[in-house]
Design an enzyme around this catalytic site. Structure first.
Site, PDB file in Angstrom:
ATOM      1  N   SER A  82       1.642   7.579  -3.293  1.00 51.07           N
ATOM      2  CA  SER A  82       1.829   6.496  -2.322  1.00 51.07           C
ATOM      3  C   SER A  82       1.011   5.262  -2.680  1.00 51.07           C
ATOM      4  O   SER A  82       1.062   4.255  -1.962  1.00 51.07           O
ATOM      5  CB  SER A  82       1.429   6.972  -0.918  1.00 51.07           C
ATOM      6  OG  SER A  82       0.053   7.291  -0.863  1.00 51.07           O
ATOM      7  N   TYR A  83       0.250   5.303  -3.764  1.00 48.97           N
ATOM      8  CA  TYR A  83      -0.521   4.138  -4.193  1.00 48.97           C
ATOM      9  C   TYR A  83       0.369   3.246  -5.040  1.00 48.97           C
ATOM     10  O   TYR A  83       0.542   3.457  -6.227  1.00 48.97           O
ATOM     11  CB  TYR A  83      -1.750   4.547  -5.003  1.00 48.97           C
ATOM     12  CG  TYR A  83      -2.772   5.345  -4.239  1.00 48.97           C
ATOM     13  CD1 TYR A  83      -2.821   5.312  -2.849  1.00 48.97           C
ATOM     14  CD2 TYR A  83      -3.707   6.126  -4.900  1.00 48.97           C
ATOM     15  CE1 TYR A  83      -3.758   6.040  -2.148  1.00 48.97           C
ATOM     16  CE2 TYR A  83      -4.656   6.860  -4.210  1.00 48.97           C
ATOM     17  CZ  TYR A  83      -4.678   6.814  -2.835  1.00 48.97           C
ATOM     18  OH  TYR A  83      -5.622   7.543  -2.154  1.00 48.97           O
ATOM     19  N   GLY A  84       0.905   2.234  -4.405  1.00 53.19           N
ATOM     20  CA  GLY A  84       1.884   1.370  -5.038  1.00 53.19           C
ATOM     21  C   GLY A  84       3.202   1.537  -4.313  1.00 53.19           C
ATOM     22  O   GLY A  84       3.812   2.598  -4.384  1.00 53.19           O
ATOM     23  N   GLY A 118      -2.493   8.797  -6.247  1.00 54.96           N
ATOM     24  CA  GLY A 118      -1.539   9.343  -5.301  1.00 54.96           C
ATOM     25  C   GLY A 118      -0.188   8.682  -5.473  1.00 54.96           C
ATOM     26  O   GLY A 118      -0.096   7.536  -5.917  1.00 54.96           O
ATOM     27  N   SER A 138       0.456   2.997  -9.666  1.00 49.85           N
ATOM     28  CA  SER A 138      -0.873   3.563  -9.909  1.00 49.85           C
ATOM     29  C   SER A 138      -0.792   4.755 -10.852  1.00 49.85           C
ATOM     30  O   SER A 138      -1.552   4.853 -11.824  1.00 49.85           O
ATOM     31  CB  SER A 138      -1.513   3.985  -8.581  1.00 49.85           C
ATOM     32  OG  SER A 138      -2.769   4.566  -8.793  1.00 49.85           O
TER      33      SER A 138
END
Length: 324
Positions: free
Chosen positions: A53-55, A51, A63
């Site tokens: 928003s991962y990181g 996603g 990510s």
């Protein structure tokens, strides 16, 4: 002719690049995660979900960047079958179809290839329903422009899914997947929100994220052993004391099938018609996850697990963005 998304048929994917990168990424992890990626693809596990928003902060998009890096570096069996899926977050500052299209373009750049499956990370129905349709329209336009092979959703309940499905029908765009938090310790999306029944009716593949309930279904944790820190410790202290009937059933099936608890829990998800996407922080975990494939619990065994799970009075905390 439009290139269509072909989902893996082995019933298991890998969700390997999520919170780990969000909370404590170190560059030394790259080589280890590449090994995980290589093993999974070689084994025929070819769906990788992440996603945008991962990181966060200095790790912004890390990510997706790593997943793109690993995909580019891989050469071997099942290479052409790799499916890279990402979820775009409906941040408050994303208000238009164009904002989602720009987010998709940024994700594709980090992935170093077109997105195979683009998904809305969560529904805004619980707090800003007016925001949602324009953002979903952006995903539809990515598909119409041939910039993604398929469109999916995440954290939608059956009621909201039906409504959104009508929008996509009007746009002439199919919804391929829906992912929800689903495991033996998190059955609400299926039992209370009817997602499996609606997905079956509409021809949507259900994906189960967190199928091992943050590790509670691996058998690695108990109240007489040190527990993880932070929020997980609070959750584990609440859930573990109520898990005895379920743990007993899992242990019986472990012995019968010569499998680990995690493999039995993942196979239960597969038998329920979902595609579980467990995390894999290292090669050992990836190998254990792969052991959930190639066999099936019997209908009676699935029913026994269902009954044992129903006796657990305190289950996993539900995602607050999960809509009805």
């Amino acid at each position: 002719m439009r290139e269509q998304l072909i989902l893996p048929t082995m019933g298991c994917g890998t969700w390997a690049w999520g919170n780990r990168l969000l909370w404590g990424y170190q560059p030394s992890m790259d080589q280890e995660l590449q090994q995980v990626f290589n093993f999974c693809v070689t084994s025929g596990i070819t769906l990788f979900d992440t996603g945008d928003s991962y990181g966060t902060g200095r790790l912004s998009g890390r990510s997706e960047s790593l997943l793109g890096q690993f995909s580019q570096a891989y050469a071997g069996r099942h290479q052409q079958e790799i499916v890279l899926a990402t979820k775009l977050a409906p941040y408050p500052w994303r208000l238009t179809a164009g904002s989602m299209k720009r987010a998709g373009a940024a994700s594709a750049k980090r992935l170093q290839r077109p997105i195979d499956l683009v998904q809305m990370h969560w529904s805004t129905a619980n707090y800003a329903p007016w925001q949602e349709k324009r953002l979903l329209r952006g995903l539809a336009e990515l598909y119409e422009a041939g910039q993604v092979k398929g469109v999916g959703l995440s954290n939608y309940g059956g009621q909201r899914l039906r409504e959104v499905h009508r929008w996509f029908q009007d746009w002439g765009v199919p919804i391929r997947t829906l992912q929800v938090q689903y495991s033996l310790l998190s059955t609400d999306p299926v039992l209370k929100y009817d997602v499996k029944a609606v997905c079956d009716e509409l021809g949507i593949q259900l994906i189960a994220y967190s199928p091992l309930a943050l590790g509670l279904l691996t058998g690695k944790y108990s109240l007489d052993k040190p527990l993880p820190k932070g929020l997980r410790r609070r959750v584990f202290r609440q859930v573990l004391p109520n898990m005895a009937p379920l743990q007993s059933c899992l242990q019986e099936l472990m012995a019968l099938h010569q499998k680990t608890m995690a493999q039995v829990a993942l196979n239960w998800c597969i038998c329920k018609g979902t595609m579980p996407i467990p995390g894999a922080k290292n090669l050992t975990q990836a190998q254990e996850n792969a052991g959930a494939l190639g066999w099936h619990l019997s209908a009676a065994e699935v029913e026994a697990l269902d009954q044992a799970a129903a006796q657990v009075t305190k289950t996993m905390v539900q995602n607050p963005f999960q809509s009805r």
